[in-house]
Enzyme design. Structure first.
Site, PDB file in Angstrom:
ATOM      1  N   SER A 142       0.834  -1.197   0.000  1.00 42.98           N
ATOM      2  CA  SER A 142       0.000   0.000   0.000  1.00 42.98           C
ATOM      3  C   SER A 142       0.868   1.246   0.000  1.00 42.98           C
ATOM      4  CB  SER A 142      -0.912   0.004   1.233  1.00 42.98           C
ATOM      5  OG  SER A 142      -1.540   1.263   1.391  1.00 42.98           O
ATOM      6  N   TYR A 167      -2.720  -0.348   9.876  1.00 42.71           N
ATOM      7  CA  TYR A 167      -2.850  -0.900   8.528  1.00 42.71           C
ATOM      8  C   TYR A 167      -1.533  -0.764   7.774  1.00 42.71           C
ATOM      9  CZ  TYR A 167      -4.139  -1.155   3.598  1.00 42.71           C
ATOM     10  OH  TYR A 167      -4.179  -1.470   2.268  1.00 42.71           O
TER      11      TYR A 167
END
Length: 275
Positions: A142, A167
């Site tokens: 990501s 995350y």
């Protein structure tokens, strides 16, 4: 090729799967269909792949009504025994791991879900690739791993030492874990740092859908950080094209390094990171 696509009911996963099937690959799709957002959207994506909602059950392989070379199974990545059996029985050539607990702000509310899916589940993927000689692991990282990095535009060679969400921390851990397995066991692996993907069948928790929904219902648009931000978006077709090109380009031990990892100049691990 026989390819495992995890997160196949997800936004990117469903598109990647359809493209692979369209060019003649055999695909096994895996998803746990969690309720992080409206499950009907996930069932709808599976419907475009020929999988009926009424046929879905845990650990049950379902054949597609649209594609003879596609089967779907509902399964958790963190289920160690089930994942071991999946790899042992199927003998995949390549693995595209797009499954993860998504969302930055949700990690504050439910941190354990991120560790279970994104860390424990990814370890099961790596172990399957190790023991069953998968030829190439492609996985979703990501752009959030860049965290507090203030330099723009971002580069794969930039430091990622300061993630600002759990995350992002789990995605950074995926890169480190993949690097380690690539170094120890010679598993060719490629990590992809996606920048917010949008398009038809997109996630309803992302800003394009949130903004559009607010406008349609005459509500104020929520703007974070007083609007003092910029954001990169990538259209889904461009992402899928990139993923397929990566699938077809297995890194070799003498590949140039693209990521911030320990001693990249001396490592012979077949490992790549791309934005």
């Amino acid at each position: 090729m026989k390819i495992l696509v995890t997160g196949v009911a997800g936004f990117i996963g469903s598109y990647v799967c359809k493209r692979l099937l369209g060019r003649g690959n055999e695909v096994v799709g895996l998803d746990n269909l969690n309720d992080y957002y409206d499950m009907n959207l996930k069932y709808g994506r599976l419907g475009t792949l020929g999988i009926s909602k009424d046929d879905i059950d845990w650990y049950k392989f379902i054949g597609s009504s649209e594609y003879s070379s596609f089967r779907f199974v509902r399964m958790n990545l963190e289920d160690k025994q089930a994942m071991q059996m999946l790899f042992a029985n199927e003998h995949f050539d390549k693995v595209v791991n797009l499954a993860a607990q998504a969302g930055v702000r949700y990690s504050i509310e439910n941190p354990y879900a991120y560790v279970e899916s994104n860390v424990d589940g990814f370890l099961n993927i790596l172990e399957g690739c190790r023991h069953y000689k998968v030829k190439h692991l492609i996985y979703a990282s990501s752009s959030s791993v860049y965290g507090l990095n203030g330099k723009v535009p971002f580069s794969e060679k930039d430091g990622i030492a300061h993630p600002v969400s759990l995350y992002a921390a789990t995605k950074k851990s995926n890169e480190l874990m993949a690097h380690t397995y690539s170094h120890l066991y010679g598993i060719p692996s490629t990590g992809l740092r996606f920048f917010t993907v949008y398009g038809p069948w997109g996630r309803p928790d992302m800003s394009p859908f949130l903004f559009a929904d607010a406008m349609l219902h005459h509500r104020p648009i929520k703007v974070f950080n007083n609007g003092d931000m910029l954001r990169d978006f990538t259209y889904i077709d461009d992402i899928v094209e990139g993923v397929l090109r990566v699938i077809d380009h297995t890194p070799s031990p003498d590949s140039d390094w693209q990521a911030e990892m320990p001693d990249p100049s001396t490592s012979t691990a077949p490992y790549k990171i791309y934005n």
